[in-house]
Design a protein around this motif. Structure first.
Motif, PDB file in Angstrom:
ATOM      1  N   SER A  57       0.834  -1.207   0.000  1.00 31.90           N
ATOM      2  CA  SER A  57       0.000   0.000   0.000  1.00 31.90           C
ATOM      3  C   SER A  57       0.867   1.254   0.000  1.00 31.90           C
ATOM      4  O   SER A  57       0.564   2.230  -0.697  1.00 31.90           O
ATOM      5  CB  SER A  57      -0.934  -0.001   1.218  1.00 31.90           C
ATOM      6  N   ALA A  58       1.939   1.244   0.796  1.00 31.66           N
ATOM      7  CA  ALA A  58       2.850   2.388   0.834  1.00 31.66           C
ATOM      8  C   ALA A  58       3.540   2.584  -0.512  1.00 31.66           C
ATOM      9  O   ALA A  58       3.683   3.713  -1.003  1.00 31.66           O
ATOM     10  CB  ALA A  58       3.892   2.187   1.933  1.00 31.66           C
ATOM     11  N   MET A  59       3.952   1.489  -1.132  1.00 30.30           N
ATOM     12  CA  MET A  59       4.580   1.581  -2.455  1.00 30.30           C
ATOM     13  C   MET A  59       3.607   2.149  -3.487  1.00 30.30           C
ATOM     14  O   MET A  59       3.983   2.982  -4.314  1.00 30.30           O
ATOM     15  CB  MET A  59       5.064   0.191  -2.888  1.00 30.30           C
ATOM     16  N   ALA A  92       2.244   2.260   7.624  1.00 29.69           N
ATOM     17  CA  ALA A  92       0.882   2.804   7.586  1.00 29.69           C
ATOM     18  C   ALA A  92       0.907   4.323   7.455  1.00 29.69           C
ATOM     19  O   ALA A  92       0.101   4.917   6.731  1.00 29.69           O
ATOM     20  CB  ALA A  92       0.125   2.386   8.848  1.00 29.69           C
ATOM     21  N   SER A  93       1.857   4.976   8.133  1.00 28.99           N
ATOM     22  CA  SER A  93       1.982   6.430   8.058  1.00 28.99           C
ATOM     23  C   SER A  93       2.399   6.883   6.665  1.00 28.99           C
ATOM     24  O   SER A  93       1.964   7.942   6.185  1.00 28.99           O
ATOM     25  CB  SER A  93       3.002   6.915   9.097  1.00 28.99           C
ATOM     26  N   LEU A  94       3.218   6.087   5.991  1.00 29.25           N
ATOM     27  CA  LEU A  94       3.609   6.411   4.612  1.00 29.25           C
ATOM     28  C   LEU A  94       2.387   6.455   3.702  1.00 29.25           C
ATOM     29  O   LEU A  94       2.246   7.354   2.865  1.00 29.25           O
ATOM     30  CB  LEU A  94       4.592   5.365   4.085  1.00 29.25           C
ATOM     31  N   THR A  95       1.501   5.486   3.871  1.00 28.73           N
ATOM     32  CA  THR A  95       0.300   5.430   3.041  1.00 28.73           C
ATOM     33  C   THR A  95      -0.625   6.601   3.336  1.00 28.73           C
ATOM     34  O   THR A  95      -1.135   7.273   2.428  1.00 28.73           O
ATOM     35  CB  THR A  95      -0.452   4.104   3.280  1.00 28.73           C
ATOM     36  N   THR A  96      -0.836   6.872   4.609  1.00 25.77           N
ATOM     37  CA  THR A  96      -1.755   7.939   5.025  1.00 25.77           C
ATOM     38  C   THR A  96      -1.285   9.307   4.548  1.00 25.77           C
ATOM     39  O   THR A  96      -2.097  10.140   4.119  1.00 25.77           O
ATOM     40  CB  THR A  96      -1.894   7.948   6.555  1.00 25.77           C
ATOM     41  N   ASN A  97       0.020   9.543   4.614  1.00 16.35           N
ATOM     42  CA  ASN A  97       0.558  10.876   4.323  1.00 16.35           C
ATOM     43  C   ASN A  97       1.306  10.949   2.996  1.00 16.35           C
ATOM     44  O   ASN A  97       2.006  11.928   2.744  1.00 16.35           O
ATOM     45  CB  ASN A  97       1.507  11.286   5.451  1.00 16.35           C
ATOM     46  N   GLY A  98       1.133   9.925   2.161  1.00 10.55           N
ATOM     47  CA  GLY A  98       1.879   9.862   0.910  1.00 10.55           C
ATOM     48  C   GLY A  98       1.695  11.071   0.019  1.00 10.55           C
ATOM     49  O   GLY A  98       2.671  11.627  -0.521  1.00 10.55           O
ATOM     50  N   THR A  99       0.463  11.533  -0.136  1.00 14.09           N
ATOM     51  CA  THR A  99       0.190  12.667  -1.029  1.00 14.09           C
ATOM     52  C   THR A  99       0.865  13.935  -0.541  1.00 14.09           C
ATOM     53  O   THR A  99       1.531  14.645  -1.313  1.00 14.09           O
ATOM     54  CB  THR A  99      -1.326  12.891  -1.145  1.00 14.09           C
ATOM     55  N   ALA A 100       0.710  14.241   0.743  1.00 12.58           N
ATOM     56  CA  ALA A 100       1.308  15.459   1.296  1.00 12.58           C
ATOM     57  C   ALA A 100       2.826  15.416   1.219  1.00 12.58           C
ATOM     58  O   ALA A 100       3.477  16.418   0.876  1.00 12.58           O
ATOM     59  CB  ALA A 100       0.860  15.633   2.746  1.00 12.58           C
ATOM     60  N   LEU A 101       3.413  14.274   1.519  1.00 14.04           N
ATOM     61  CA  LEU A 101       4.870  14.150   1.474  1.00 14.04           C
ATOM     62  C   LEU A 101       5.403  14.340   0.058  1.00 14.04           C
ATOM     63  O   LEU A 101       6.440  14.999  -0.153  1.00 14.04           O
ATOM     64  CB  LEU A 101       5.297  12.788   2.020  1.00 14.04           C
TER      65      LEU A 101
END
Length: 279
Positions: A57-59, A92-101
């Motif tokens: 999911s993060a990828m 999980a945090s990578l997935t949640t904040n992927g767009t902003a990052l």
């Protein structure tokens, strides 16, 4: 897989099935990546299926291709070693904040380093990311880049005379909820917006190297036992194939005897049983 890595057959099966489902791999590529995930999950004390789902999911959130999955595992593993952050939480945090990052110009490597270092510093990454999302919106409205806006804020917060004034400035950019916590973290030296891009370094082959360092004779024994179980299952299958015709003939004979027995009168049956008992 279970004869080359010290794991149980259920874990190996779950890894193979989930990697096939999530990444669409088969053959050697499937075996290699499933093996990496088994090692990764074992090192980080996580369920292998959950690890596969979270990492994939993060990828996907960062548009990382399947062929780079092993590198992502190495980066996550190294970040966990350096900071002690739970890997399931980080993924999980990578997935949640992927767009902003990504809007801040971060790739998955920089994002892993940033989030891991936030937690290591005792700063709540969820609050910071909530603030950064708002800061990104405010900076865009003012015609500034995210980097310029945060650099200005860093100087203001560090050089402000009082904590109250610093919190007020942070709230203007990050909002009332996240602002005070971020201001305090900057003034304490736990958070620096000038060092947001905290890339994970020296992560090459981290999973394999770390896993191999943990192996002991018991692990070798487990692989040997798995090999014996597999060999035993194969031998049992061959024996079963050879015995099947003979067992079928025996079953036919027993079935005929049972039918003839049922055809006897109760008195005759009792007499046979009594005679057998005497014998």
């Amino acid at each position: 897989l279970a004869t080359s890595i010290p794991t149980d057959f259920d874990t190996a099966a779950n890894a193979v099935g989930e990697v096939n489902t999530r990444f669409g791999l088969t053959g050697d590529e499937l075996e290699d990546l499933a093996g990496q995930f088994v090692k990764f999950a074992d090192l980080n004390n996580t369920d292998v299926s959950t690890s596969i789902d979270l990492v994939q999911s993060a990828m996907a959130a960062f548009g990382v291709e399947t062929e780079d999955a092993a590198d992502v595992l190495d980066i996550l593993n190294k970040a966990g070693q350096d900071t002690g952050v739970p890997l399931d939480q980080l993924a999980a945090s990578l997935t949640t904040n992927g767009t902003a990052l990504q809007e801040m110009g971060f790739g998955i490597n920089e994002s892993v380093g940033f989030l891991a270092n936030l937690d290591k510093s005792g700063v709540d990454s969820a609050s910071v990311m909530t603030g950064l999302k708002k800061a990104l919106q405010n900076a865009t409205k003012d015609g500034k880049s995210m980097g310029d806006a945060l650099s200005e804020l860093q100087d203001d917060l560090e050089n402000t005379d009082s904590d109250t004034e610093a919190a007020q400035k942070a709230m203007e950019l990050f909002g009332n909820k996240a602002g005070p916590a971020i201001a305090q973290a900057v003034r304490d030296g736990r958070l620096s917006f000038d060092e947001l891009s905290a890339t994970v370094t020296d992560w090459g082959d981290s999973v394999n190297d770390t896993f191999n360092e943990t192996l002991d004779p018991i692990d070798q024994w487990q692989m040997t036992m798995n090999d014996l179980k597999l060999a035993g299952a194969e031998v049992g299958s061959v024996i079963g194939e050879l015995l099947a015709p003979m067992l079928q003939k025996a079953a036919d004979v027993i079935r005929d005897l049972k039918q003839k027995w049922d055809e006897l009168s109760p008195g005759t049956q009792q007499a046979i049983v009594a005679a057998a008992g005497v014998l």
